[in-house]
Write an enzyme that holds these catalytic residues in place. Structure first.
Site, short mmCIF file in Angstrom:
data_model
loop_
_atom_site.label_atom_id
_atom_site.label_comp_id
_atom_site.label_asym_id
_atom_site.label_seq_id
_atom_site.Cartn_x
_atom_site.Cartn_y
_atom_site.Cartn_z
N GLN A 268 184.24 26.11 -45.20
CA GLN A 268 185.54 25.44 -45.15
C GLN A 268 186.15 25.68 -43.77
O GLN A 268 186.23 26.84 -43.34
CB GLN A 268 186.43 26.02 -46.25
N GLY A 269 186.56 24.63 -43.11
CA GLY A 269 187.11 24.80 -41.77
C GLY A 269 188.52 24.25 -41.67
O GLY A 269 188.74 23.12 -41.24
N SER B 49 191.48 26.75 -41.04
CA SER B 49 192.26 27.59 -40.12
C SER B 49 191.82 27.40 -38.68
O SER B 49 190.66 27.14 -38.39
CB SER B 49 192.07 29.07 -40.48
N GLU C 261 194.59 23.33 -59.85
CA GLU C 261 193.62 23.79 -60.84
C GLU C 261 192.61 24.72 -60.22
O GLU C 261 192.15 25.66 -60.85
CB GLU C 261 192.95 22.60 -61.53
N ASN D 22 199.97 36.50 -49.28
CA ASN D 22 200.88 36.77 -50.39
C ASN D 22 202.34 36.62 -49.98
O ASN D 22 203.19 36.35 -50.84
CB ASN D 22 200.59 38.16 -50.97
N GLU D 23 202.63 36.76 -48.69
CA GLU D 23 204.01 36.50 -48.26
C GLU D 23 204.33 35.01 -48.44
O GLU D 23 205.39 34.64 -48.94
CB GLU D 23 204.21 36.91 -46.79
C1 LIG Z 1 188.14 37.05 -45.81
C2 LIG Z 1 188.78 35.81 -45.31
C3 LIG Z 1 188.13 34.59 -45.47
C4 LIG Z 1 188.68 33.42 -44.98
N1 LIG Z 1 187.98 32.25 -45.12
C5 LIG Z 1 188.49 31.11 -44.59
C6 LIG Z 1 187.73 29.90 -44.64
O1 LIG Z 1 186.63 29.86 -45.18
N2 LIG Z 1 188.25 28.79 -44.07
C7 LIG Z 1 189.47 28.80 -43.48
O2 LIG Z 1 189.90 27.76 -43.01
N3 LIG Z 1 190.21 29.93 -43.39
C8 LIG Z 1 189.74 31.10 -43.93
N4 LIG Z 1 190.47 32.27 -43.83
C9 LIG Z 1 191.71 32.26 -43.09
C10 LIG Z 1 192.96 32.38 -43.94
O3 LIG Z 1 193.24 31.19 -44.60
C11 LIG Z 1 194.09 32.83 -43.01
O4 LIG Z 1 193.78 34.13 -42.58
C12 LIG Z 1 195.44 32.82 -43.65
O5 LIG Z 1 195.86 31.51 -43.93
C13 LIG Z 1 196.49 33.53 -42.78
O6 LIG Z 1 196.47 33.06 -41.47
P1 LIG Z 1 196.36 34.10 -40.26
O7 LIG Z 1 195.22 34.98 -40.51
O8 LIG Z 1 196.39 33.32 -39.02
O9 LIG Z 1 197.64 35.01 -40.36
P2 LIG Z 1 199.14 34.66 -39.80
O10 LIG Z 1 199.56 33.33 -40.28
O11 LIG Z 1 199.20 34.95 -38.35
O12 LIG Z 1 199.95 35.76 -40.59
C14 LIG Z 1 199.96 37.16 -40.23
C15 LIG Z 1 200.99 37.87 -41.09
O13 LIG Z 1 202.26 37.25 -40.93
C16 LIG Z 1 202.76 36.80 -42.18
N5 LIG Z 1 203.48 35.53 -42.04
C17 LIG Z 1 203.12 34.43 -41.33
N6 LIG Z 1 204.00 33.45 -41.53
C18 LIG Z 1 204.94 33.91 -42.38
C19 LIG Z 1 206.10 33.36 -42.98
N7 LIG Z 1 206.49 32.10 -42.77
N8 LIG Z 1 206.79 34.15 -43.83
C20 LIG Z 1 206.40 35.42 -44.06
N9 LIG Z 1 205.33 35.99 -43.54
C21 LIG Z 1 204.60 35.25 -42.69
C22 LIG Z 1 201.53 36.60 -43.03
O14 LIG Z 1 201.84 36.64 -44.40
C23 LIG Z 1 200.66 37.73 -42.59
O15 LIG Z 1 201.01 38.91 -43.26
C24 LIG Z 1 189.92 33.45 -44.31
C25 LIG Z 1 190.58 34.67 -44.16
C26 LIG Z 1 190.03 35.83 -44.65
C27 LIG Z 1 190.75 37.13 -44.46
#
Ligand SMILES: Cc1cc2nc3c(=O)[nH]c(=O)nc-3n(C[C@H](O)[C@H](O)[C@H](O)COP(=O)(O)OP(=O)(O)OC[C@H]3O[C@@H](n4cnc5c(N)ncnc54)[C@H](O)[C@@H]3O)c2cc1C
Lengths: 386, 362
Positions: free
Chosen positions: A125-126, A128, A243, A370-371
């Site tokens: 899945q792409g 992010s 779902e 979770n935030e």
């Molecule tokens: C094991 C794993 C597998 C994954 N697999 C995939 C995948 O297959 N495909 C894919 O596309 N993505 C994947 N991801 C990415 C995942 O979807 C993102 O890590 C996630 O959406 C958070 O984005 P970020 O890591 O950039 O964190 P950020 O968005 O930078 O967030 C960092 C911290 O800031 C907090 N934060 C950010 N914005 C807010 C807000 N508005 N309010 C409160 N807190 C906030 C977050 O909750 C977090 O604690 C994967 C991630 C992990 C860890």
């Protein structure tokens, strides 16, 4: 309310149990984040598909069994009870498959679903990007239409299992003048296409469980687009998505972890001096049980035509924090041995708790942190101001 | 397998909820704190709705319904912080009388009176230090050792025990324990009856606690939308939102265990130990968190007598410790779960341990 299984449901349980008893590999497979382990898991997906157990809720025409959600829960209970391999095909089965069935053209279904179901083609899945994590609408990678092709440029990141997968389904900006949720499209890209570079990223356990994907003038046919152009956001967030929120982590997984935790405690109870540990074990059991009961309740509701929406966020927060709590408790029971890798000579029977503990740290991050889930609960379920 | 309420159960719960939300206002609850401490008219309305007669068996003139039919109503009673002793009288004392009625004429007679809306029964479970609403009851179900005594309230001396919650009217009773006419169950039958009553009490109070939690969250969400600081509603701040979201998560994962336990109690209350204890623990935790976070979200206003929130919070603090406190219910789960022979796991979601395997706590 009738909390007894029907004879048919019991028969299904028996059938699944028998089949798994025959087929589940006696030796645990290697991690699917290694090349060999990935291929072993791919083989297992094939075995599942041959028995028509790959995705029991899918319609029969796609190799499924048309099971309802209660039957799905029974299948999952038996699956985890049998200690069967984790599903390397998760992205295909739970995410892309149902979306394809809803939005795909006849040709797309024909081209992709069977190959996905048999494990022949594995999907990543792409979504992010470096600049688009929690804020997914900030996606910048582009797919620009040129005749019957899209030309793709940009970068995806954290793409689970992309290191060994065959295809990736992405969200790209197809309207370069657009911003935020508009102008995005849902597009499939073969990971061996010219211009695609996959760079593995080592996770906490040192294995390349996810990857960065670079797109450099990558060309794919327009037929690789799912749904209408510029409607990608809606498809990604579609009702089916909610779902999936129910199916992403089945309760059986946590019930089995709770069971192993209880057994670990029983085995070590005389060595555990921390008085809070026994309570934590009981709490873990109650949490897993509550998640299972809640899922049965939701499944029953959906089967009677009910809907779930933002409630899926309650689930996500609950199971991911439960998983952390259970693994923290296991490490507390193991004490100073907890840091030892299973192959360390002094490790004894530490099992794979450490691995589980490391992975549990990612639960509150992936699939929407979770935030963000708590924001959704407050704003959409409780109606608090944005 | 079907984990939903029937249409009839849902309709009943919805219509009672509508009634309660309309009639049971904080003003009315506060008014009941003055004087005798009972809203006679409100009780009359509850009788007219048939609620006290719901669990009276049909052969004694009642509606012959069960705990599962009532569980969502109990939750709604919590939501509005109903001060009248509907849940304890109709849901815990009444089924206990029904359980004993086959061998006891007086129990059968009192059931008839309850069904006719003519009598109220308070219950003094040995685990609870005081008897709630004994002062307005006509009959008292009391424990002498494990025996069950059914005592006319005017034959008992009631010593008032003031609670932090002005809606809770507590008494310790003194009566002539040797009078043979009072005894409606001896040691053995009594032990079984108190045990079943405890499981019922735990589940029904869990539903009340869940309702109280939901009520406190609802008030706090409203308050956080109205109150402004820094030029915007305080509820727009994420810290405030997350306080409430945490309450919502806890409440959600108390709900299914409560309904599951109500089902177990309706089937066989003596086998419902584990389900009941789980329900009570989960709901107790949800209610305590809701009380704490709700007060926090209200600021200083939440710390006042004037703000209605304490009507709910104090009830939650009190009920969480009654019908078995957290330690009691944890102990039951410990004794069962950590035993080497107990089978758990994914295929056992709806299995229940045989009662012999459990303590006969009562
Ligand atoms: C094991 C794993 C597998 C994954 N697999 C995939 C995948 O297959 N495909 C894919 O596309 N993505 C994947 N991801 C990415 C995942 O979807 C993102 O890590 C996630 O959406 C958070 O984005 P970020 O890591 O950039 O964190 P950020 O968005 O930078 O967030 C960092 C911290 O800031 C907090 N934060 C950010 N914005 C807010 C807000 N508005 N309010 C409160 N807190 C906030 C977050 O909750 C977090 O604690 C994967 C991630 C992990 C860890």
């Amino acid at each position: 309310m009738d909390l007894n299984y029907t004879p048919e449901q019991n028969a299904l349980r028996e059938e699944v149990r028998q089949w798994l008893a025959d087929k589940v590999p006696a030796q645990p497979l290697q991690s699917f984040d290694t090349k060999e382990g990935f291929e072993q898991h791919r083989q297992w997906e094939k075995t599942l598909a041959e028995g028509n157990w790959g995705m029991v809720t899918w319609p029969v025409e796609y190799g499924g069994r048309g099971c309802d959600l209660i039957q799905w829960l029974i299948f999952e209970e038996e699956y985890y009870r049998a200690g069967a391999p984790l599903r390397v095909n998760q992205n295909g089965i739970f995410l892309l498959g149902p979306t394809l069935m809803e939005y795909g053209t006849a040709q797309q279904k024909e081209r992709f679903i069977n190959a996905m179901a048999s494990g022949e083609e594995m999907w990543a899945q792409g979504w992010s990007e470096p600049g688009a994590g929690s804020d997914m609408a900030a996606i910048r990678s582009t797919a620009i239409r040129e005749g019957e092709e899209y030309v793709i440029n940009g970068q995806k990141i954290w793409s689970t299992r992309a290191v060994f997968a065959d295809w990736v389904f992405c969200i790209f900006r197809t309207d370069p003048a657009s911003s935020r949720h508009q102008g995005l499209s849902f597009i499939f890209v073969p990971l061996d296409a010219p211009g695609v570079t996959v760079r593995p990223i080592a996770q906490l356990d040192g294995l390349p469980g996810f990857a960065e994907i670079f797109f450099d003038d990558v060309r794919v046919p327009v037929a690789n687009r799912l749904g209408e152009e510029n409607q990608g956001w809606r498809i990604a967030m579609s009702t089916a998505g909610f779902e999936r929120g129910l199916m992403l982590r089945s309760p059986a997984r946590f019930q089995q972890t709770a069971k192993r935790l209880v057994e670990l405690y029983r085995q070590h109870r005389d060595e555990v001096l921390d008085l809070s540990v026994a309570d934590a074990v009981v709490k873990a059991y109650m949490g897993a049980q509550a998640y299972a009961l809640s899922t049965y309740q939701t499944a029953s509701k959906l089967m009677k035509g009910g809907k779930i929406g933002a409630e899926a966020s309650l689930n996500k927060v609950f199971w991911s924090e439960l998983d952390q709590q259970m693994h923290e408790t296991a490490l507390s029971i193991l004490g100073a041995r907890a840091e030892l890798l299973p192959h360390a000579p002094a490790a004894g029977a530490v099992g794979n708790w450490l691995d589980g503990f490391l992975f549990a740290q990612s639960g509150p991050i992936y699939a929407g942190t979770n935030e963000i889930q708590r924001n959704i609960i407050a704003e959409r379920l409780l109606g608090m101001p944005r | 397998m079907d984990f939903t309420f029937t249409e009839d159960q849902q309709l009943l719960a919805d219509s009672v909820a509508t009634f309660l939300h309309r009639e049971v206002t904080p003003e009315r609850i506060r008014a009941s704190w003055e004087g005798e401490g009972s809203d006679t008219r409100l009780w009359q309305q509850l009788v007219e709705l048939g609620l006290p007669a719901m669990l009276v068996p049909e052969e004694h003139g009642g509606l012959g319904m069960n705990e599962l039919d009532f569980i969502q109503i109990a939750q709604e009673c919590g939501r509005v912080a109903l001060a009248e002793p509907l849940v304890e009288m109709a849901m815990i004392a009444t089924p206990m009388l029904a359980q004993l009625a086959a061998g006891s004429q007086p129990c059968a007679r009192v059931l008839q009176q309850i069904a006719a809306g003519e009598a109220r029964v308070a219950i003094g479970h040995p685990l609870n230090p005081a008897v709630a609403d004994a002062g307005i009851a006509d009959w008292l179900l009391l424990a002498s050792g494990r025996e069950v005594h059914l005592v006319p309230s005017d034959a008992a001396t009631l010593i008032r025990q003031d609670s932090v919650d002005p809606s809770r009217r507590l008494y310790t009773p003194e009566w002539d324990r040797t009078a043979p006419t009072y005894r409606v169950a001896g040691e053995e039958a009594g032990a079984a009856a108190w045990c079943a009553a405890l499981n019922r009490g735990a589940v029904l109070n869990a539903a009340l606690l869940l309702g109280l939690a939901q009520g406190m969250v609802a008030q706090s969400v409203t308050y956080a939308g109205d109150r402004e600081q820094f030029g915007r509603p305080i509820g727009a701040n994420q810290a405030v939102k997350h306080h409430m979201a945490n309450c919502a998560v806890q409440a959600e994962f108390a709900r299914s265990p409560i309904y599951r336990a109500a089902y177990a109690v309706a089937q066989d209350p003596a086998r419902a130990h584990i389900a009941a204890s789980h329900a009570k623990l989960a709901a107790g935790e949800a209610a305590l968190l809701a009380a704490k976070n709700a007060i926090q979200v209200h600021g200083a206003m939440g710390y006042t007598w004037e703000c209605n929130l304490h009507i709910w919070a104090k009830r939650a603090w009190a009920l969480e410790k009654n019908w078995g406190d957290a330690g009691f219910h944890q102990e039951r789960l410990h004794a069962w779960l950590l035993e080497d022979t107990t089978d758990i796991g994914a295929e056992h979601t709806f299995d229940y341990p045989a009662p012999e395997a459990l303590d006969s706590a009562a």
